[in-house]
Design a protein around this motif. Structure first.
Motif, PDB file in Angstrom:
ATOM      1  N   PHE A   1      23.023  42.217 -51.857  1.00 17.91           N
ATOM      2  CA  PHE A   1      23.505  41.948 -53.421  1.00 17.91           C
ATOM      3  C   PHE A   1      24.281  40.670 -53.392  1.00 17.91           C
ATOM      4  O   PHE A   1      23.753  39.773 -54.245  1.00 17.91           O
ATOM      5  CB  PHE A   1      24.109  43.064 -53.945  1.00 17.91           C
ATOM      6  N   VAL A   2      25.407  40.574 -52.822  1.00 21.83           N
ATOM      7  CA  VAL A   2      26.064  39.140 -52.978  1.00 21.83           C
ATOM      8  C   VAL A   2      25.281  38.018 -52.094  1.00 21.83           C
ATOM      9  O   VAL A   2      25.535  36.910 -52.782  1.00 21.83           O
ATOM     10  CB  VAL A   2      27.304  39.462 -52.122  1.00 21.83           C
ATOM     11  N   ASN A   3      24.568  38.060 -51.215  1.00 21.89           N
ATOM     12  CA  ASN A   3      23.718  37.078 -50.571  1.00 21.89           C
ATOM     13  C   ASN A   3      24.755  35.924 -50.187  1.00 21.89           C
ATOM     14  O   ASN A   3      24.391  34.678 -50.661  1.00 21.89           O
ATOM     15  CB  ASN A   3      22.676  36.765 -51.446  1.00 21.89           C
TER      16      ASN A   3
ATOM     17  N   PRO B   1      26.212  33.256 -47.788  1.00 18.50           N
ATOM     18  CA  PRO B   1      25.667  32.521 -46.619  1.00 18.50           C
ATOM     19  C   PRO B   1      26.372  32.642 -45.202  1.00 18.50           C
ATOM     20  O   PRO B   1      25.762  32.681 -44.225  1.00 18.50           O
ATOM     21  CB  PRO B   1      25.727  30.969 -46.976  1.00 18.50           C
ATOM     22  N   GLU B   2      27.737  33.433 -45.396  1.00 17.80           N
ATOM     23  CA  GLU B   2      28.206  33.412 -44.064  1.00 17.80           C
ATOM     24  C   GLU B   2      28.384  35.328 -43.885  1.00 17.80           C
ATOM     25  O   GLU B   2      28.320  35.857 -44.991  1.00 17.80           O
ATOM     26  CB  GLU B   2      29.626  32.835 -44.079  1.00 17.80           C
ATOM     27  N   ARG B   3      28.685  35.594 -42.610  1.00 11.05           N
ATOM     28  CA  ARG B   3      28.961  37.043 -42.441  1.00 11.05           C
ATOM     29  C   ARG B   3      30.029  37.473 -43.239  1.00 11.05           C
ATOM     30  O   ARG B   3      31.078  36.999 -42.785  1.00 11.05           O
ATOM     31  CB  ARG B   3      29.024  37.315 -40.922  1.00 11.05           C
ATOM     32  N   ILE B   4      30.000  38.695 -43.993  1.00 10.61           N
ATOM     33  CA  ILE B   4      31.257  39.268 -44.535  1.00 10.61           C
ATOM     34  C   ILE B   4      30.825  40.876 -44.752  1.00 10.61           C
ATOM     35  O   ILE B   4      29.788  41.092 -44.142  1.00 10.61           O
ATOM     36  CB  ILE B   4      31.229  38.866 -46.144  1.00 10.61           C
ATOM     37  N   PHE B   5      31.968  41.536 -45.056  1.00  9.14           N
ATOM     38  CA  PHE B   5      31.809  42.957 -44.916  1.00  9.14           C
ATOM     39  C   PHE B   5      32.787  43.503 -46.240  1.00  9.14           C
ATOM     40  O   PHE B   5      33.614  42.898 -46.596  1.00  9.14           O
ATOM     41  CB  PHE B   5      31.988  43.786 -43.875  1.00  9.14           C
ATOM     42  N   PRO B   6      32.419  44.745 -46.854  1.00  8.28           N
ATOM     43  CA  PRO B   6      33.254  45.157 -47.975  1.00  8.28           C
ATOM     44  C   PRO B   6      34.394  45.904 -47.313  1.00  8.28           C
ATOM     45  O   PRO B   6      34.499  46.259 -46.271  1.00  8.28           O
ATOM     46  CB  PRO B   6      32.472  46.306 -48.284  1.00  8.28           C
TER      47      PRO B   6
ATOM     48  N   LEU C   1      34.292  41.139 -56.062  1.00 10.96           N
ATOM     49  CA  LEU C   1      32.916  41.388 -56.851  1.00 10.96           C
ATOM     50  C   LEU C   1      33.097  42.512 -57.907  1.00 10.96           C
ATOM     51  O   LEU C   1      34.046  43.513 -57.523  1.00 10.96           O
ATOM     52  CB  LEU C   1      31.945  41.940 -55.947  1.00 10.96           C
ATOM     53  N   ASN C   2      32.229  42.371 -59.066  1.00 11.66           N
ATOM     54  CA  ASN C   2      32.293  43.329 -60.047  1.00 11.66           C
ATOM     55  C   ASN C   2      31.111  44.114 -59.691  1.00 11.66           C
ATOM     56  O   ASN C   2      30.126  44.067 -60.154  1.00 11.66           O
ATOM     57  CB  ASN C   2      32.264  42.817 -61.445  1.00 11.66           C
TER      58      ASN C   2
END
Length: 231
Positions: A85-87, A89-94, A64-65
């Motif tokens: 913000f990214v929205n 559909p699957e679970r993610i984390f920074p 992501l920028n």
């Protein structure tokens, strides 16, 4: 497979966090509390605070920028958090952080096993930042920044000296800095030491992964070659 690796690879949290949860008695295998270093057997039922942990089918890696104003947290209660913000559909984390005012390259994933590899300071992975400040840059400022700076570290509640690094002036108000550390608000604190205030901070590279032409606010999935380079 070790239990902490299984839970982190599910995307639930990092391995370090798993170890904390195990110590707190919040992790069970087949209904029983376990200790650190537990090795799983095929078919084991793993729960964290009663929530079933299941193996994920596919690893997800996103670049992501990040624009200014987005907060790098998975906490849903935080306004303009990076997950909403990214929205996706699957679970993610920074992976790691950019402070709210900063922008640029940040990774999001569901692969907890990559977090330690990228964030451990001893791995000394390089990151490039383009920095704009509020007054004209001098040669002495560039040299002092590159040599290392005493800054406050809130984690240690005292001053620490930053590692020597590469600093290259771009124009009168802008420079590029390459760090292998990730101290809290490190670049802003380094500049403030010399009475400079950062007005724009953009991360443009992590290891071999470059932001390139990705527009502010846009994201894309990593290629297989990029994923291999990260690992």
């Amino acid at each position: 497979m070790r239990l902490n690796q299984f839970i982190s690879s599910s995307g639930f949290c990092s391995r370090r966090k798993v170890d904390v949860l195990i110590k707190e008695g919040k992790v069970t295998v087949n209904g029983e509390l376990i200790s650190l270093g537990h090795v799983m057997n095929e078919g084991d039922r793993v729960e964290v605070d009663g929530q079933l942990i299941e193996a994920k089918e596919n690893d997800i890696y996103i670049m992501l920028n990040k624009p200014p104003g987005v907060t790098c947290t998975a906490a849903k209660g935080i306004e303009r958090n990076i997950i909403d913000f990214v929205n996706y559909p699957e679970r993610i984390f920074p992976v790691g952080r950019l402070d709210k005012q900063s922008e640029g390259l940040i990774l999001l994933t569901n692969d907890g096993s990559i977090v330690n590899e990228l964030l451990k300071e001893e791995n000394e992975h390089e990151k490039d930042y383009i920095v704009t400040v509020d007054q004209k840059i001098t040669a002495a400022f560039i040299e002092d920044m590159a040599r290392g700076v005493d800054i406050y570290n809130p984690r240690k509640k005292g001053n620490v000296r930053t590692k020597p690094c590469r600093v290259v002036q771009i124009d009168d108000y802008c420079f590029k800095i390459t760090l292998s550390q990730g101290l809290n608000r490190q670049i802003r604190r380094m500049c403030r030491r010399f009475q400079f205030t950062v007005t724009r901070l953009q991360r443009v590279r992590i290891k071999e992964l470059a932001l390139g032409a990705l527009a502010v606010g846009q994201w894309r999935l990593l290629t297989q070659d990029e994923i291999t380079g990260l690992k």
